[in-house]
Design a protein around this motif. Structure first.
Motif, PDB file in Angstrom:
ATOM      1  N   GLN A 135     -12.298  -1.339   0.145  1.00 36.80           N
ATOM      2  CA  GLN A 135     -12.798  -1.683  -1.182  1.00 36.80           C
ATOM      3  C   GLN A 135     -12.260  -0.764  -2.277  1.00 36.80           C
ATOM      4  O   GLN A 135     -12.886  -0.562  -3.316  1.00 36.80           O
ATOM      5  CB  GLN A 135     -14.329  -1.679  -1.190  1.00 36.80           C
ATOM      6  N   CYS A 136     -11.085  -0.208  -2.061  1.00 34.09           N
ATOM      7  CA  CYS A 136     -10.500   0.745  -3.002  1.00 34.09           C
ATOM      8  C   CYS A 136     -10.162   0.111  -4.355  1.00 34.09           C
ATOM      9  O   CYS A 136     -10.258   0.757  -5.395  1.00 34.09           O
ATOM     10  CB  CYS A 136      -9.233   1.357  -2.408  1.00 34.09           C
ATOM     11  N   MET A 137      -9.787  -1.160  -4.303  1.00 33.42           N
ATOM     12  CA  MET A 137      -9.328  -1.819  -5.516  1.00 33.42           C
ATOM     13  C   MET A 137     -10.467  -2.114  -6.498  1.00 33.42           C
ATOM     14  O   MET A 137     -10.222  -2.508  -7.623  1.00 33.42           O
ATOM     15  CB  MET A 137      -8.577  -3.114  -5.177  1.00 33.42           C
ATOM     16  N   VAL A 138     -11.704  -1.882  -6.093  1.00 38.96           N
ATOM     17  CA  VAL A 138     -12.826  -2.054  -7.007  1.00 38.96           C
ATOM     18  C   VAL A 138     -12.674  -1.073  -8.172  1.00 38.96           C
ATOM     19  O   VAL A 138     -12.927  -1.427  -9.320  1.00 38.96           O
ATOM     20  CB  VAL A 138     -14.174  -1.839  -6.272  1.00 38.96           C
ATOM     21  N   CYS A 139     -12.227   0.136  -7.890  1.00 35.48           N
ATOM     22  CA  CYS A 139     -12.076   1.155  -8.932  1.00 35.48           C
ATOM     23  C   CYS A 139     -10.622   1.518  -9.216  1.00 35.48           C
ATOM     24  O   CYS A 139     -10.275   1.842 -10.346  1.00 35.48           O
ATOM     25  CB  CYS A 139     -12.833   2.418  -8.541  1.00 35.48           C
ATOM     26  N   HIS A 140      -9.786   1.531  -8.179  1.00 31.33           N
ATOM     27  CA  HIS A 140      -8.386   1.934  -8.342  1.00 31.33           C
ATOM     28  C   HIS A 140      -7.522   0.715  -8.645  1.00 31.33           C
ATOM     29  O   HIS A 140      -7.342  -0.140  -7.773  1.00 31.33           O
ATOM     30  CB  HIS A 140      -7.858   2.579  -7.046  1.00 31.33           C
ATOM     31  N   PRO A 141      -6.956   0.632  -9.861  1.00 32.93           N
ATOM     32  CA  PRO A 141      -6.036  -0.479 -10.125  1.00 32.93           C
ATOM     33  C   PRO A 141      -4.695  -0.201  -9.455  1.00 32.93           C
ATOM     34  O   PRO A 141      -4.395   0.941  -9.093  1.00 32.93           O
ATOM     35  CB  PRO A 141      -5.902  -0.471 -11.648  1.00 32.93           C
ATOM     36  N   MET A 142      -3.889  -1.229  -9.302  1.00 37.17           N
ATOM     37  CA  MET A 142      -2.576  -1.032  -8.703  1.00 37.17           C
ATOM     38  C   MET A 142      -1.670  -0.268  -9.663  1.00 37.17           C
ATOM     39  O   MET A 142      -1.013   0.691  -9.280  1.00 37.17           O
ATOM     40  CB  MET A 142      -1.964  -2.388  -8.315  1.00 37.17           C
ATOM     41  N   ALA A 148      -0.277   2.744  -7.523  1.00 39.63           N
ATOM     42  CA  ALA A 148       1.177   2.558  -7.485  1.00 39.63           C
ATOM     43  C   ALA A 148       1.948   3.868  -7.345  1.00 39.63           C
ATOM     44  O   ALA A 148       2.958   3.917  -6.655  1.00 39.63           O
ATOM     45  CB  ALA A 148       1.647   1.794  -8.718  1.00 39.63           C
ATOM     46  N   THR A 149       1.470   4.942  -7.966  1.00 38.99           N
ATOM     47  CA  THR A 149       2.194   6.220  -7.932  1.00 38.99           C
ATOM     48  C   THR A 149       1.347   7.356  -7.360  1.00 38.99           C
ATOM     49  O   THR A 149       1.671   8.520  -7.564  1.00 38.99           O
ATOM     50  CB  THR A 149       2.647   6.599  -9.356  1.00 38.99           C
ATOM     51  N   ILE A 150       0.317   7.026  -6.645  1.00 37.22           N
ATOM     52  CA  ILE A 150      -0.629   8.054  -6.190  1.00 37.22           C
ATOM     53  C   ILE A 150      -0.007   9.028  -5.181  1.00 37.22           C
ATOM     54  O   ILE A 150      -0.417  10.179  -5.102  1.00 37.22           O
ATOM     55  CB  ILE A 150      -1.919   7.402  -5.649  1.00 37.22           C
ATOM     56  N   GLY A 151       1.008   8.583  -4.441  1.00 37.22           N
ATOM     57  CA  GLY A 151       1.657   9.465  -3.469  1.00 37.22           C
ATOM     58  C   GLY A 151       2.294  10.681  -4.122  1.00 37.22           C
ATOM     59  O   GLY A 151       2.149  11.812  -3.648  1.00 37.22           O
ATOM     60  N   SER A 152       2.988  10.467  -5.241  1.00 39.89           N
ATOM     61  CA  SER A 152       3.615  11.592  -5.944  1.00 39.89           C
ATOM     62  C   SER A 152       2.547  12.479  -6.584  1.00 39.89           C
ATOM     63  O   SER A 152       2.692  13.708  -6.617  1.00 39.89           O
ATOM     64  CB  SER A 152       4.611  11.093  -6.988  1.00 39.89           C
ATOM     65  N   THR A 153       1.472  11.881  -7.076  1.00 43.80           N
ATOM     66  CA  THR A 153       0.372  12.655  -7.662  1.00 43.80           C
ATOM     67  C   THR A 153      -0.267  13.548  -6.608  1.00 43.80           C
ATOM     68  O   THR A 153      -0.573  14.716  -6.878  1.00 43.80           O
ATOM     69  CB  THR A 153      -0.690  11.712  -8.271  1.00 43.80           C
ATOM     70  N   ALA A 176      -4.387   6.972   4.493  1.00 39.30           N
ATOM     71  CA  ALA A 176      -3.646   8.144   4.017  1.00 39.30           C
ATOM     72  C   ALA A 176      -2.143   7.872   4.033  1.00 39.30           C
ATOM     73  O   ALA A 176      -1.428   8.216   3.083  1.00 39.30           O
ATOM     74  CB  ALA A 176      -3.984   9.362   4.870  1.00 39.30           C
ATOM     75  N   ALA A 177      -1.647   7.243   5.083  1.00 38.03           N
ATOM     76  CA  ALA A 177      -0.217   6.921   5.167  1.00 38.03           C
ATOM     77  C   ALA A 177       0.179   5.963   4.048  1.00 38.03           C
ATOM     78  O   ALA A 177       1.225   6.136   3.408  1.00 38.03           O
ATOM     79  CB  ALA A 177       0.114   6.312   6.530  1.00 38.03           C
ATOM     80  N   TYR A 178      -0.645   4.953   3.803  1.00 38.37           N
ATOM     81  CA  TYR A 178      -0.341   4.002   2.728  1.00 38.37           C
ATOM     82  C   TYR A 178      -0.320   4.703   1.372  1.00 38.37           C
ATOM     83  O   TYR A 178       0.594   4.494   0.571  1.00 38.37           O
ATOM     84  CB  TYR A 178      -1.356   2.855   2.707  1.00 38.37           C
ATOM     85  N   LEU A 179      -1.326   5.541   1.106  1.00 39.05           N
ATOM     86  CA  LEU A 179      -1.379   6.232  -0.186  1.00 39.05           C
ATOM     87  C   LEU A 179      -0.187   7.162  -0.359  1.00 39.05           C
ATOM     88  O   LEU A 179       0.400   7.227  -1.441  1.00 39.05           O
ATOM     89  CB  LEU A 179      -2.704   6.993  -0.327  1.00 39.05           C
ATOM     90  N   SER A 206       2.684   6.744   0.894  1.00 42.13           N
ATOM     91  CA  SER A 206       3.898   5.935   0.752  1.00 42.13           C
ATOM     92  C   SER A 206       4.107   5.435  -0.673  1.00 42.13           C
ATOM     93  O   SER A 206       5.185   4.954  -1.007  1.00 42.13           O
ATOM     94  CB  SER A 206       3.846   4.728   1.701  1.00 42.13           C
ATOM     95  N   ARG A 207       3.109   5.557  -1.509  1.00 39.63           N
ATOM     96  CA  ARG A 207       3.208   5.114  -2.892  1.00 39.63           C
ATOM     97  C   ARG A 207       3.894   6.201  -3.717  1.00 39.63           C
ATOM     98  O   ARG A 207       3.261   6.979  -4.394  1.00 39.63           O
ATOM     99  CB  ARG A 207       1.831   4.763  -3.467  1.00 39.63           C
ATOM    100  N   ARG A 208       5.218   6.285  -3.581  1.00 41.07           N
ATOM    101  CA  ARG A 208       6.087   7.238  -4.279  1.00 41.07           C
ATOM    102  C   ARG A 208       5.913   8.674  -3.817  1.00 41.07           C
ATOM    103  O   ARG A 208       6.084   9.616  -4.589  1.00 41.07           O
ATOM    104  CB  ARG A 208       5.912   7.146  -5.787  1.00 41.07           C
ATOM    105  N   GLY A 209       5.549   8.849  -2.573  1.00 36.48           N
ATOM    106  CA  GLY A 209       5.437  10.183  -2.003  1.00 36.48           C
ATOM    107  C   GLY A 209       6.044  10.196  -0.618  1.00 36.48           C
ATOM    108  O   GLY A 209       6.503   9.174  -0.109  1.00 36.48           O
ATOM    109  N   LYS A 210       6.053  11.356   0.006  1.00 35.96           N
ATOM    110  CA  LYS A 210       6.583  11.495   1.362  1.00 35.96           C
ATOM    111  C   LYS A 210       5.428  11.362   2.353  1.00 35.96           C
ATOM    112  O   LYS A 210       4.415  12.059   2.240  1.00 35.96           O
ATOM    113  CB  LYS A 210       7.247  12.863   1.516  1.00 35.96           C
ATOM    114  N   VAL A 211       5.568  10.456   3.314  1.00 37.29           N
ATOM    115  CA  VAL A 211       4.516  10.230   4.305  1.00 37.29           C
ATOM    116  C   VAL A 211       4.584  11.318   5.372  1.00 37.29           C
ATOM    117  O   VAL A 211       5.578  11.453   6.077  1.00 37.29           O
ATOM    118  CB  VAL A 211       4.640   8.829   4.946  1.00 37.29           C
ATOM    119  N   THR A 212       3.511  12.103   5.467  1.00 30.39           N
ATOM    120  CA  THR A 212       3.453  13.194   6.447  1.00 30.39           C
ATOM    121  C   THR A 212       2.405  12.946   7.525  1.00 30.39           C
ATOM    122  O   THR A 212       2.387  13.649   8.518  1.00 30.39           O
ATOM    123  CB  THR A 212       3.145  14.534   5.747  1.00 30.39           C
TER     124      THR A 212
END
Length: 171
Positions: free
Chosen positions: A62-69, A81-86, A140-143, A145-151
């Protein structure tokens, strides 16, 4: 007088039968079931893990209730969309790994409230979401992957996640 009452009863029954017929045969019927718990198997690929994480973010989590893409005005929470780099930038500022930052943000979100946002996110390993360890790692992997390195990976990250939950998540 009796004839009037009988006509009224007949009209009410006829209307009820008509609307029952409409409801049964012309309106779509849906059944709401609780989301299925996802169990990960050892050997899952990074791509499969990210794909499962995406399904959880858009479904059970239910993340999309508050977090927009994408960023938009009036957001209640950071855009995905850019949360991985953040995540990587914030982890570096705090001197911890991106994996630790992310797991803490999921199980004890009050400890990492993004600047400019209110502390409204619930811990996702507890109700109402109640994600299990594998689901948390997939998210966590999906987040990441949004412009970040998956560890994160499965099952390698399970022990670290359990440590973070016991230390930060109130269990």
């Amino acid at each position: 007088m009796k004839a009037g009452v009988l006509k009224l009863i007949f009209v009410v029954l006829a209307i009820n039968l008509f609307f029952t017929y409409i409801g049964l045969y012309f309106l779509p019927q849906s059944e709401s079931r609780p989301p299925k718990e996802i169990k990960l198997q050892k050997g899952i690929t990074q791509e499969e893990l990210i794909s499962l994480g995406e399904k959880i973010v858009f479904g059970k989590g239910q993340c999309m209730v508050c977090h927009p893409m994408k960023e938009e005005t009036g957001m209640r929470a950071p855009a995905i969309a850019t949360i991985g780099s953040t995540i990587q930038k914030e982890a570096e500022k705090k001197g911890i790994s991106a994996e630790e930052y992310l797991f803490i943000a999921l199980v004890a979100p009050s400890k990492h409230v993004a600047e400019g946002y209110d502390d409204i996110m619930p811990p996702v390993h507890k109700p109402p979401t109640s994600l299990n360890d594998g689901e948390l790692i997939a998210v966590a992997a999906y987040l990441q992957s949004r412009r970040g390195k998956v560890t994160v990976s499965y099952p390698d990250s399970v022990g670290f996640l359990k440590t973070v939950i016991s230390k930060e998540g109130g269990e």
